[in-house]
Design an enzyme around this catalytic site. Structure first.
Site, PDB file in Angstrom:
ATOM      1  N   CYS A   1      47.410  46.243  42.169  1.00  0.00           N
ATOM      2  CA  CYS A   1      46.734  46.737  40.970  1.00  0.00           C
ATOM      3  C   CYS A   1      45.622  47.712  41.346  1.00  0.00           C
ATOM      4  CB  CYS A   1      46.263  45.589  40.093  1.00  0.00           C
ATOM      5  SG  CYS A   1      46.147  46.105  38.367  1.00  0.00           S
TER       6      CYS A   1
ATOM      7  N   HIS B   1      51.124  42.697  39.298  1.00  0.00           N
ATOM      8  CA  HIS B   1      50.615  41.566  40.114  1.00  0.00           C
ATOM      9  C   HIS B   1      51.766  40.635  40.470  1.00  0.00           C
ATOM     10  CE1 HIS B   1      46.206  42.022  39.229  1.00  0.00           C
ATOM     11  NE2 HIS B   1      46.695  42.729  38.227  1.00  0.00           N
TER      12      HIS B   1
ATOM     13  N   GLU C   1      51.793  38.353  42.542  1.00  0.00           N
ATOM     14  CA  GLU C   1      51.307  37.015  42.910  1.00  0.00           C
ATOM     15  C   GLU C   1      51.466  36.002  41.776  1.00  0.00           C
ATOM     16  OE1 GLU C   1      49.479  39.675  42.438  1.00  0.00           O
ATOM     17  OE2 GLU C   1      47.518  39.256  41.526  1.00  0.00           O
TER      18      GLU C   1
END
Ligand code: GLN
Length: 540
Positions: A382, A508, A510
């Site tokens: 990001c 993102h 994650e």
């Protein structure tokens, strides 16, 4: 079977890990074949945690449907592999907003609108919302805060009423703390007794107690707690500090927590949990002897929970690659040309963290330049990806003043710029580009190879974007825009193919990494870091 409602409350102190216990229970029930969901009710007035900075409650997690959520929802997904949505995270703010909106629409016409019954009814309606879809056997509801807080009182009153109405379709698991006093060399049960008393005063009798502790609590002491607290003797289990949170489901199962819960809820003949895949992961964890060293460059690195999902995604990826994760925090505000060599020399891979605002941003540029020039596997997420773009523009394209308009609105080279539809946005809450979007990856790119796919879908949380006017210049100079949104053509992934591993994602990844399905791009990043480590060592 009727939907069963499990309430998880906490007493004595905060930060006991209600989220981990709730997630562990969900993990075990799912492994037994039940359909499970978990939701978090937070007593604060913010509509959602999107406007909170990480110093308040740690990272802001994002669900697929674009809800900015409490970080516990991240645990829920990582432990259960089940996606959550906006419906899984309710705050007092949202409850009050709903009630006030109804009042304005005349729904309570003529009545005084009060905490009881109007706020508590709205809480109850939200607690049972997911259960009423018929999609779940178990709805686990974690109540944020600690018993005794003024602000959680309406939630606990709603739990009391629901427990009364639902009978054995409801169960309360209360988490407390049993401190060890070093000077007296003793574990102390009094705080637990007091906290259960407080819950009982509110009309809630817990069915199961989970005792957080740093030392083993002897059986005799557990029996005493059971007796004082009106709980079945076997329904007092301990949750001692574990080397990894991912061991907690197994530890709970070994003490029969899931079995006791099923008994309380009157569920018989449940299959045993199938935890094979989970055990496999734990085995990787125990077997991993060698380390992989990853530097995380960010401005919140001193906060344990600020980059929670990144830490967990890295840990999962390292574990599946049979490595112990050695995660080194590097404060971006303290990183400069003078110390970058010393700070980054030992790294097998570097992550440039997401973020907002300009604090610490220059340190990210220094790190990125160093990593690019030393060809270290580097992953920008990001804001980290946006910094990758800016650093490349400044030092490779020669656009010295290149910047993001977030940092410098008047920059002559706005390589990162505000999306057109963001320009008219003035409200701060829930107005970014949020949630999961499709991304098409260029065939043959490193990113496509990492995913083993050309169509992926990942979650976003940002306002600014790669400026497509500069695309050709970047491609010509060696930074490729290899991922884009198929509808808007916004750039989602950049990479420098001539480097070992140099990828930035506007999204993102994650958030979607779980124990049972680790995110492929994190797995590939760690693989690249391991190869780099081996290469460095073989050259010694
Ligand atoms: N501040 C950047 C933006 O709004 C990046 C956000 C982030 O890293 N989550 O676009």
């Amino acid at each position: 079977m009727d939907t069963k409602y499990i309430f998880v409350t906490g007493g004595v102190v905060s930060s006991l890990g209600k989220g981990i216990i709730s997630s562990s229970l969900a993990c075990l029930l799912k492994a037994r074949g039940f359909r499970v969901t978990i939701q978090k009710f937070d007593p604060y007035i913010n509509i959602d945690p999107g406007t909170l900075n990480p110093y308040e409650h740690g990272e802001c997690y994002v669900t697929v449907d674009g809800h900015e959520a409490d970080l516990d929802l991240g645990h829920y997904e990582r432990f259960t592999n089940i996606q959550t949505t906006r419906a899984n995270n309710i705050t007092s703010g949202r409850i009050f907003q709903n009630v006030i909106n109804k009042e304005r629409h005349g729904e309570y016409l003529g009545k005084t609108v009060q905490i009881i019954p109007h706020i508590t009814d709205e809480i109850k309606r939200n607690v049972t919302l997911l259960g009423e879809t018929g999609n779940f056997d178990f709805v686990i509801t974690e109540i944020g805060g600690t018993v005794g807080d003024i602000e959680s009182l309406p939630f606990l009153e709603a739990v009391r009423q629901l427990k009364w109405e639902l009978g054995d379709d409801a169960c309360c698991v209360h988490l407390t703390y049993v401190p060890y006093l070093g000077a007296a060399k003793e574990l102390k049960t009094k705080p637990t007794q007091h906290s259960v008393k407080q819950l009982q005063q509110l009309g809630i009798q817990p069915d199961i107690l989970v005792l957080r502790t740093e030392k083993d609590i002897p059986q005799e002491m557990r029996r005493k707690i059971a007796q004082f607290c009106n709980v079945a003797p076997d329904a007092v289990v301990q949750s001692a500090d574990a080397p990894s949170i991912y061991e907690v489901p197994v530890r709970m199962h070994n003490q029969h927590l899931d079995e006791i819960l099923l008994r309380v809820c009157n569920v018989s003949n449940a299959p045993e949990p199938d935890m094979e895949a989970w055990y496999k992961f734990l085995n990787h964890m125990v077997e991993a002897k060698e380390e992989v060293t990853i530097g995380l460059v960010g401005k919140y690195v001193e906060l344990q929970d600020a980059y929670k999902s990144i830490n967990e995604a890295l840990f999962q990826a390292a574990t599946y690659n049979d490595r112990r994760l050695n995660l080194i925090s590097i404060h971006s505000e303290h990183l400069h040309e003078g110390n970058v060599d010393e700070k980054l020399a030992q790294m097998d891979g570097v992550i440039i963290a997401p973020g907002f605002g300009s604090r610490g941003i220059e340190g990210k540029f220094v790190a990125l330049k160093w990593c690019r020039e030393h060809d270290v596997p580097t992953f920008g997420i990001c804001l980290g990806m946006q910094c990758m773009v800016i650093e490349f523009a400044r030092n490779v394209l020669g656009l010295k003043d290149a910047n993001s308009t977030e940092m410098q609105p008047s920059t002559p080279h706005n390589v990162i710029d505000l999306m057109e539809e963001q320009k008219s946005v003035t409200d701060m809450g829930g107005t970014m580009r949020l949630g999961a979007y499709d991304c098409v990856l260029r065939p043959g790119s490193r990113a496509a190879m990492a995913y083993g796919a050309e169509n992926v879908r990942e979650r976003h949380r940002h306002r600014f974007e790669f400026n497509n006017n500069y695309r050709a210049a970047f491609e010509q100079a060696g930074m490729n825009c290899v991922g884009e949104n198929p509808e808007t053509h916004l750039v989602e992934v950049v990479e420098i193919p001539e480097k070992r591993w140099f990828i930035g994602t506007q999204y993102h990844p994650e958030y979607s990494s779980t124990v049972l399905s680790p995110n492929p791009i994190f797995l590939d990043f760690i693989k690249a870091a391991i190869s780099f480590h081996k290469e460095k060592n073989s050259n010694k």
